[in-house]
Design a protein around this motif. Structure first.
Motif, PDB file in Angstrom:
ATOM      1  N   LEU A 155      62.416  73.982  86.041  1.00  0.00           N
ATOM      2  CA  LEU A 155      63.291  75.109  86.392  1.00  0.00           C
ATOM      3  C   LEU A 155      64.741  74.824  86.023  1.00  0.00           C
ATOM      4  CD1 LEU A 155      61.816  76.172  89.866  1.00  0.00           C
ATOM      5  CD2 LEU A 155      61.484  77.256  87.635  1.00  0.00           C
ATOM      6  N   SER A 156      65.156  73.576  86.202  1.00  0.00           N
ATOM      7  CA  SER A 156      66.519  73.215  85.818  1.00  0.00           C
ATOM      8  C   SER A 156      66.723  73.369  84.313  1.00  0.00           C
ATOM      9  CB  SER A 156      66.826  71.778  86.240  1.00  0.00           C
ATOM     10  OG  SER A 156      66.717  71.629  87.647  1.00  0.00           O
ATOM     11  N   GLY A 157      65.739  72.916  83.533  1.00  0.00           N
ATOM     12  CA  GLY A 157      65.838  73.071  82.087  1.00  0.00           C
ATOM     13  C   GLY A 157      65.880  74.519  81.652  1.00  0.00           C
ATOM     14  N   LEU A 158      65.016  75.357  82.261  1.00  0.00           N
ATOM     15  CA  LEU A 158      65.041  76.780  81.925  1.00  0.00           C
ATOM     16  C   LEU A 158      66.357  77.431  82.310  1.00  0.00           C
ATOM     17  CD1 LEU A 158      61.419  77.828  82.987  1.00  0.00           C
ATOM     18  CD2 LEU A 158      62.302  77.531  80.666  1.00  0.00           C
ATOM     19  N   ASN A 159      66.916  77.020  83.436  1.00  0.00           N
ATOM     20  CA  ASN A 159      68.204  77.575  83.861  1.00  0.00           C
ATOM     21  C   ASN A 159      69.317  77.201  82.877  1.00  0.00           C
ATOM     22  OD1 ASN A 159      70.061  78.807  85.913  1.00  0.00           O
ATOM     23  ND2 ASN A 159      70.812  76.712  85.988  1.00  0.00           N
ATOM     24  N   VAL A 160      69.315  75.940  82.454  1.00  0.00           N
ATOM     25  CA  VAL A 160      70.327  75.513  81.483  1.00  0.00           C
ATOM     26  C   VAL A 160      70.148  76.261  80.163  1.00  0.00           C
ATOM     27  CG1 VAL A 160      71.134  73.556  80.111  1.00  0.00           C
ATOM     28  CG2 VAL A 160      70.653  73.257  82.536  1.00  0.00           C
ATOM     29  N   ARG A 161      68.897  76.426  79.734  1.00  0.00           N
ATOM     30  CA  ARG A 161      68.644  77.144  78.488  1.00  0.00           C
ATOM     31  C   ARG A 161      69.129  78.589  78.583  1.00  0.00           C
ATOM     32  NH1 ARG A 161      64.495  80.437  76.733  1.00  0.00           N
ATOM     33  NH2 ARG A 161      64.123  80.415  74.458  1.00  0.00           N
ATOM     34  N   THR A 162      68.849  79.254  79.710  1.00  0.00           N
ATOM     35  CA  THR A 162      69.308  80.640  79.897  1.00  0.00           C
ATOM     36  C   THR A 162      70.830  80.729  79.903  1.00  0.00           C
ATOM     37  OG1 THR A 162      67.313  81.127  81.178  1.00  0.00           O
ATOM     38  CG2 THR A 162      69.169  82.640  81.408  1.00  0.00           C
ATOM     39  N   ARG A 163      71.463  79.770  80.581  1.00  0.00           N
ATOM     40  CA  ARG A 163      72.918  79.792  80.638  1.00  0.00           C
ATOM     41  C   ARG A 163      73.519  79.571  79.255  1.00  0.00           C
ATOM     42  NH1 ARG A 163      76.956  76.155  81.101  1.00  0.00           N
ATOM     43  NH2 ARG A 163      75.464  74.429  81.139  1.00  0.00           N
ATOM     44  N   ARG A 164      72.939  78.662  78.477  1.00  0.00           N
ATOM     45  CA  ARG A 164      73.455  78.426  77.124  1.00  0.00           C
ATOM     46  C   ARG A 164      73.294  79.655  76.246  1.00  0.00           C
ATOM     47  NH1 ARG A 164      71.544  72.251  75.435  1.00  0.00           N
ATOM     48  NH2 ARG A 164      72.798  71.142  76.990  1.00  0.00           N
ATOM     49  N   ARG A 165      72.152  80.318  76.357  1.00  0.00           N
ATOM     50  CA  ARG A 165      71.960  81.524  75.568  1.00  0.00           C
ATOM     51  C   ARG A 165      72.937  82.611  75.993  1.00  0.00           C
ATOM     52  NH1 ARG A 165      65.832  83.365  75.070  1.00  0.00           N
ATOM     53  NH2 ARG A 165      66.911  84.804  73.665  1.00  0.00           N
ATOM     54  N   TYR A 166      73.212  82.700  77.285  1.00  0.00           N
ATOM     55  CA  TYR A 166      74.167  83.702  77.775  1.00  0.00           C
ATOM     56  C   TYR A 166      75.575  83.401  77.257  1.00  0.00           C
ATOM     57  CZ  TYR A 166      77.039  86.349  81.061  1.00  0.00           C
ATOM     58  OH  TYR A 166      77.966  87.185  81.630  1.00  0.00           O
ATOM     59  N   VAL A 167      75.960  82.123  77.336  1.00  0.00           N
ATOM     60  CA  VAL A 167      77.282  81.736  76.826  1.00  0.00           C
ATOM     61  C   VAL A 167      77.368  81.969  75.325  1.00  0.00           C
ATOM     62  CG1 VAL A 167      78.860  79.796  76.498  1.00  0.00           C
ATOM     63  CG2 VAL A 167      77.689  80.086  78.687  1.00  0.00           C
ATOM     64  N   SER A 168      76.287  81.645  74.601  1.00  0.00           N
ATOM     65  CA  SER A 168      76.281  81.871  73.162  1.00  0.00           C
ATOM     66  C   SER A 168      76.403  83.351  72.834  1.00  0.00           C
ATOM     67  CB  SER A 168      74.993  81.302  72.554  1.00  0.00           C
ATOM     68  OG  SER A 168      74.933  81.547  71.175  1.00  0.00           O
ATOM     69  N   ALA A 169      75.731  84.193  73.626  1.00  0.00           N
ATOM     70  CA  ALA A 169      75.847  85.638  73.413  1.00  0.00           C
ATOM     71  C   ALA A 169      77.267  86.119  73.674  1.00  0.00           C
ATOM     72  CB  ALA A 169      74.857  86.386  74.313  1.00  0.00           C
ATOM     73  N   LEU A 170      77.908  85.576  74.718  1.00  0.00           N
ATOM     74  CA  LEU A 170      79.295  85.951  74.997  1.00  0.00           C
ATOM     75  C   LEU A 170      80.220  85.525  73.867  1.00  0.00           C
ATOM     76  CD1 LEU A 170      79.676  85.144  78.812  1.00  0.00           C
ATOM     77  CD2 LEU A 170      79.381  87.378  77.727  1.00  0.00           C
ATOM     78  N   VAL A 171      79.992  84.313  73.342  1.00  0.00           N
ATOM     79  CA  VAL A 171      80.829  83.820  72.239  1.00  0.00           C
ATOM     80  C   VAL A 171      80.630  84.681  70.993  1.00  0.00           C
ATOM     81  CG1 VAL A 171      81.221  81.879  70.678  1.00  0.00           C
ATOM     82  CG2 VAL A 171      80.932  81.468  73.118  1.00  0.00           C
ATOM     83  N   ASP A 172      79.370  85.027  70.700  1.00  0.00           N
ATOM     84  CA  ASP A 172      79.103  85.870  69.536  1.00  0.00           C
ATOM     85  C   ASP A 172      79.747  87.241  69.699  1.00  0.00           C
ATOM     86  OD1 ASP A 172      77.656  83.843  68.417  1.00  0.00           O
ATOM     87  OD2 ASP A 172      75.702  84.619  69.055  1.00  0.00           O
ATOM     88  N   ARG A 173      79.665  87.768  70.920  1.00  0.00           N
ATOM     89  CA  ARG A 173      80.285  89.078  71.153  1.00  0.00           C
ATOM     90  C   ARG A 173      81.799  89.000  71.018  1.00  0.00           C
ATOM     91  NH1 ARG A 173      79.922  92.679  76.755  1.00  0.00           N
ATOM     92  NH2 ARG A 173      81.097  94.472  75.968  1.00  0.00           N
ATOM     93  N   ALA A 174      82.391  87.924  71.539  1.00  0.00           N
ATOM     94  CA  ALA A 174      83.839  87.756  71.402  1.00  0.00           C
ATOM     95  C   ALA A 174      84.242  87.622  69.941  1.00  0.00           C
ATOM     96  CB  ALA A 174      84.303  86.532  72.198  1.00  0.00           C
ATOM     97  N   ASP A 175      83.451  86.864  69.169  1.00  0.00           N
ATOM     98  CA  ASP A 175      83.734  86.737  67.738  1.00  0.00           C
ATOM     99  C   ASP A 175      83.607  88.080  67.032  1.00  0.00           C
ATOM    100  OD1 ASP A 175      84.183  84.063  68.040  1.00  0.00           O
ATOM    101  OD2 ASP A 175      82.183  83.443  67.402  1.00  0.00           O
ATOM    102  N   ARG A 176      82.579  88.837  67.396  1.00  0.00           N
ATOM    103  CA  ARG A 176      82.395  90.146  66.762  1.00  0.00           C
ATOM    104  C   ARG A 176      83.547  91.089  67.105  1.00  0.00           C
ATOM    105  NH1 ARG A 176      77.817  90.664  68.364  1.00  0.00           N
ATOM    106  NH2 ARG A 176      78.084  91.972  70.209  1.00  0.00           N
ATOM    107  N   LEU A 177      83.960  91.078  68.375  1.00  0.00           N
ATOM    108  CA  LEU A 177      85.090  91.919  68.769  1.00  0.00           C
ATOM    109  C   LEU A 177      86.371  91.480  68.062  1.00  0.00           C
ATOM    110  CD1 LEU A 177      84.430  92.325  72.609  1.00  0.00           C
ATOM    111  CD2 LEU A 177      84.072  94.014  70.805  1.00  0.00           C
TER     112      LEU A 177
END
Length: 405
Positions: A155-177
């Motif tokens: 569960l800890s690994g899945l949580n870290v993976r989800t958080r990284r994907r969320y942060v990556s999505a935020l970074v991609d969105r910020a770059d796109r904006l």
């Protein structure tokens, strides 16, 4: 001033993420060293016993498996899980910790499906070994505790993976904006450059055309009519003064945010822009340059200063072109019509059009068309069937025009 980093440049990882190989080695060492110490401490002092050698070998194999937990998480899990089953009943065995670390890596670096399947498979093997083989080295109570540890790690690994994907999505969105903002800024800058070029052309081209015509005329009549030549030169000076005033107005608008700017430019910006009311004076200036121009006007002009400026610039550019390119023109007509249905402005001449130089052809017409389009109108420029040239601009009626009140 710091140079901003372009959004197109890739972001380099910082800290421990910038050296994954070193991190994996440190993680493996963090497991191997305590596990070897625990195996030696609980061996009862029999350092030459074969069991101690096998236990240390198992710890080393698990540590090596953890080194590859990032590159091959499933292989790392398989190695640590096998060692866990073999050394489960050994006192102070750290094999469950190694398996938990491998499951954590599966949850982080592989998909959620792989993590869940791996957890269920490892837990099932432990339970089967404890239930179906009561005399095996796997105890049921210890197996349940180990499964709880494995669940927490997964569960800890899945949580870290989800958080990284969320942060990556935020970074991609910020770059796109950021890229979109830079694109919009470039479009706005290009529009501003076009507007400045249009104003510069209207001011400079009109002023120079009139000044050249007046200067040429004054030179022709200087010997026969000095008084008219002097009057023409004074009109040259007046035309230059008006052009400088228009230039200062434009520069003052550009520098309106600079409180330390030139006071003359700021004073020029405060002057109103030319409008429909200034067209008679404009026609008088062209008449003095020798252009036979007449005005026909009907209706009440709109109050919008932007529309009035566009109308003035269309008339100015049309007369400038007629002065420069209409040979032997005997009549130039400026017509303005303001009605509830449309606003029409036209400049028509009966001269023989000359071909403009290739490096200047179309710049004035293109500027007029852009200016009229910004006001929602259309512009047509071209030769007439009966001879001559015509420029016609149509603007949509304004909502607050006097005839609509």
């Amino acid at each position: 001033m710091k140079t901003p980093i372009s959004s197109s440049e890739p972001r380099e990882p910082r800290g421990w993420r910038s050296r994954p190989r070193v991190t994996d080695l440190l993680v493996a060492a963090a497991y191997t060293a305590p596990a070897l110490a625990a195996a030696t401490a609980f061996s009862g002092g029999g350092t030459e016993a074969p069991g101690l050698v096998l236990q240390c070998l198992a710890v080393v194999v698990s540590g090596i498996g953890l080194v590859f937990r990032r590159l091959a998480p499933m292989s790392s899990l398989a190695a640590t899980a096998v060692i866990m089953l073999i050394t489960f009943s050994v006192p102070a065995s750290f094999a469950t910790v190694a398996t938990a670390m491998a499951l954590y890596a599966v949850g982080v670096y592989r998909s959620a499906r792989h993590a869940v399947v791996s957890l269920l498979g490892t837990s099932a093997i432990l339970l089967v070994a404890a239930v179906l083989q009561p005399l095996s080295m796997v105890d049921l109570g210890q197996a349940v505790q180990a499964i709880a540890v494995l669940v927490i790690a997964t569960l800890s690994g899945l949580n870290v993976r989800t958080r990284r994907r969320y942060v990556s999505a935020l970074v991609d969105r910020a770059d796109r904006l950021t890229r979109e903002r830079e694109h919009l800024d470039s479009i706005a800058a290009a529009a501003e450059r076009n507007a400045i070029a249009r104003e510069m052309h209207d001011i400079v081209s009109h002023g120079l055309a009139v000044m050249i015509s007046l200067a040429h005329g004054s030179a022709e009549i200087a010997s026969t009519d000095p008084a008219r030549a002097v009057h023409a030169m004074r009109q040259v000076a007046e035309t230059g003064r008006v052009a400088v005033t228009d230039m200062r107005r434009m520069l003052g608008v550009l520098n309106e945010g600079d409180t330390e700017g030139n006071t003359a430019e700021l004073a020029g910006a405060a002057q109103p822009s030319p409008g429909v009311g200034d067209i008679p004076d404009l026609l008088g200036l062209f008449r003095s340059a020798g252009l036979p121009v007449a005005l026909q006007s009907a209706g009440v002009p709109p109050a919008d200063p932007g529309i009035q400026l566009a109308i003035y610039r269309v008339v100015q550019e049309g007369l400038t072109n007629a002065l420069k390119y209409a040979r032997a023109a005997t009549a130039v007509t400026v017509r303005t019509e303001f009605s509830p249905k449309t606003i029409l402005v036209s400049v028509t001449d009966d001269g023989h059009p000359e071909v403009a130089p290739a490096d200047h052809a179309g710049r004035g017409v293109a500027g007029m068309r852009e200016r009229v389009a910004l006001c929602g109108g259309t512009l047509r420029a071209g030769p007439l069937t009966s001879g001559g040239w015509s420029v016609t601009a149509r603007f949509p009626p304004q909502e607050e025009s006097p005839w609509q009140r």
